[in-house]
Design a protein around this motif. Structure first.
Motif, PDB file in Angstrom:
ATOM      1  N   THR A 111     -11.039   0.158  -4.975  1.00  0.00           N
ATOM      2  CA  THR A 111     -10.728   0.830  -3.717  1.00  0.00           C
ATOM      3  C   THR A 111      -9.459   0.199  -3.153  1.00  0.00           C
ATOM      4  OG1 THR A 111     -13.063   1.236  -3.293  1.00  0.00           O
ATOM      5  CG2 THR A 111     -11.570   1.393  -1.407  1.00  0.00           C
ATOM      6  N   ILE A 112      -8.537   1.055  -2.729  1.00  0.00           N
ATOM      7  CA  ILE A 112      -7.236   0.586  -2.235  1.00  0.00           C
ATOM      8  C   ILE A 112      -7.013   1.113  -0.819  1.00  0.00           C
ATOM      9  CG2 ILE A 112      -4.731   0.673  -2.610  1.00  0.00           C
ATOM     10  CD1 ILE A 112      -5.443   1.069  -5.633  1.00  0.00           C
ATOM     11  N   VAL A 113      -6.590   0.222   0.049  1.00  0.00           N
ATOM     12  CA  VAL A 113      -6.157   0.571   1.401  1.00  0.00           C
ATOM     13  C   VAL A 113      -4.649   0.358   1.418  1.00  0.00           C
ATOM     14  CG1 VAL A 113      -6.303  -0.005   3.845  1.00  0.00           C
ATOM     15  CG2 VAL A 113      -8.361  -0.102   2.431  1.00  0.00           C
ATOM     16  N   TYR A 114      -3.912   1.398   1.778  1.00  0.00           N
ATOM     17  CA  TYR A 114      -2.455   1.393   1.678  1.00  0.00           C
ATOM     18  C   TYR A 114      -1.845   1.868   2.989  1.00  0.00           C
ATOM     19  CZ  TYR A 114       2.137   3.098   0.030  1.00  0.00           C
ATOM     20  OH  TYR A 114       3.464   3.363  -0.135  1.00  0.00           O
ATOM     21  N   LEU A 132       4.606   0.540   5.896  1.00  0.00           N
ATOM     22  CA  LEU A 132       4.954  -0.867   5.698  1.00  0.00           C
ATOM     23  C   LEU A 132       4.951  -1.288   4.235  1.00  0.00           C
ATOM     24  CD1 LEU A 132       2.960  -2.561   8.598  1.00  0.00           C
ATOM     25  CD2 LEU A 132       5.399  -2.023   8.524  1.00  0.00           C
ATOM     26  N   GLU A 133       4.466  -0.415   3.344  1.00  0.00           N
ATOM     27  CA  GLU A 133       4.338  -0.756   1.926  1.00  0.00           C
ATOM     28  C   GLU A 133       3.418  -1.968   1.740  1.00  0.00           C
ATOM     29  OE1 GLU A 133       5.590   0.345  -1.301  1.00  0.00           O
ATOM     30  OE2 GLU A 133       5.605   2.151  -0.111  1.00  0.00           O
ATOM     31  N   VAL A 134       2.325  -1.993   2.498  1.00  0.00           N
ATOM     32  CA  VAL A 134       1.346  -3.075   2.425  1.00  0.00           C
ATOM     33  C   VAL A 134       0.044  -2.510   1.881  1.00  0.00           C
ATOM     34  CG1 VAL A 134      -0.007  -4.735   3.790  1.00  0.00           C
ATOM     35  CG2 VAL A 134       2.413  -4.384   4.288  1.00  0.00           C
ATOM     36  N   GLU A 172     -10.725  -5.833   4.185  1.00  0.00           N
ATOM     37  CA  GLU A 172     -10.509  -7.260   4.430  1.00  0.00           C
ATOM     38  C   GLU A 172      -9.245  -7.744   3.722  1.00  0.00           C
ATOM     39  OE1 GLU A 172     -11.994  -9.353   6.634  1.00  0.00           O
ATOM     40  OE2 GLU A 172     -12.943  -7.486   7.261  1.00  0.00           O
ATOM     41  N   SER A 173      -9.055  -7.317   2.484  1.00  0.00           N
ATOM     42  CA  SER A 173      -7.854  -7.664   1.734  1.00  0.00           C
ATOM     43  C   SER A 173      -6.611  -7.128   2.442  1.00  0.00           C
ATOM     44  CB  SER A 173      -7.954  -7.105   0.313  1.00  0.00           C
ATOM     45  OG  SER A 173      -6.760  -7.284  -0.390  1.00  0.00           O
ATOM     46  N   PHE A 174      -6.699  -5.900   2.956  1.00  0.00           N
ATOM     47  CA  PHE A 174      -5.582  -5.294   3.677  1.00  0.00           C
ATOM     48  C   PHE A 174      -5.240  -6.104   4.928  1.00  0.00           C
ATOM     49  CE2 PHE A 174      -4.062  -2.443   7.041  1.00  0.00           C
ATOM     50  CZ  PHE A 174      -2.866  -2.042   6.473  1.00  0.00           C
TER      51      PHE A 174
END
Length: 127
Positions: free
Chosen positions: A31-34, A38-40, A52-54
């Motif tokens: 799972t990716i939060v993008y 900001l390209e984060v 949490e990683s984001f």
């Protein structure tokens, strides 16, 4: 998806605050939060881990730019509009602008099911 930029970032002596559009999607089993403006990114085995990683990635982005005194330069490079005066909010590029200039966002739009949402940002300013 709406085109208007709804996000913003404001910087004052105590903290960095704002509201940012984010996209959540799955690639393979991750799972990716993008945050396209900001390209984060953040990622994890599930949405909670990815969120949490984001948060960690976003905090480090702002900490690095603040410590190097490059936040305004980096936001300009990413297409943000700068208002006169340091306390004025900075506005991200629209979705259509990002789609035409951001290959990562175009790839996500064209190849993945995704959900667009937004997140509030409040990070203590670190000098």
């Amino acid at each position: 998806m709406e085109d208007a930029a709804k996000g913003f970032i404001s910087v004052n002596q105590d903290k960095i605050e704002g509201f940012l559009d984010i996209i959540i999607f799955k690639e393979d089993d991750t799972t990716i939060v993008y945050c396209p403006p900001l390209e984060v990114y953040g990622y994890g085995n599930d949405e909670n881990e990815a969120q949490e990683s984001f948060k960690v990635s976003l905090t480090e982005f702002f900490r690095y730019c603040t410590n190097k005194n490059t936040l305004r330069t980096e936001l300009k490079r990413l297409g943000w509009q700068m208002k006169r005066g340091k306390s004025k909010p900075m506005i991200p590029p629209s979705i259509s602008e990002l789609l035409s200039t951001n290959e990562n966002l175009s790839r996500i739009y064209n190849n993945f099911d995704f959900r667009k949402t937004a997140t509030n940002v409040s990070i203590p300013a670190v000098a």
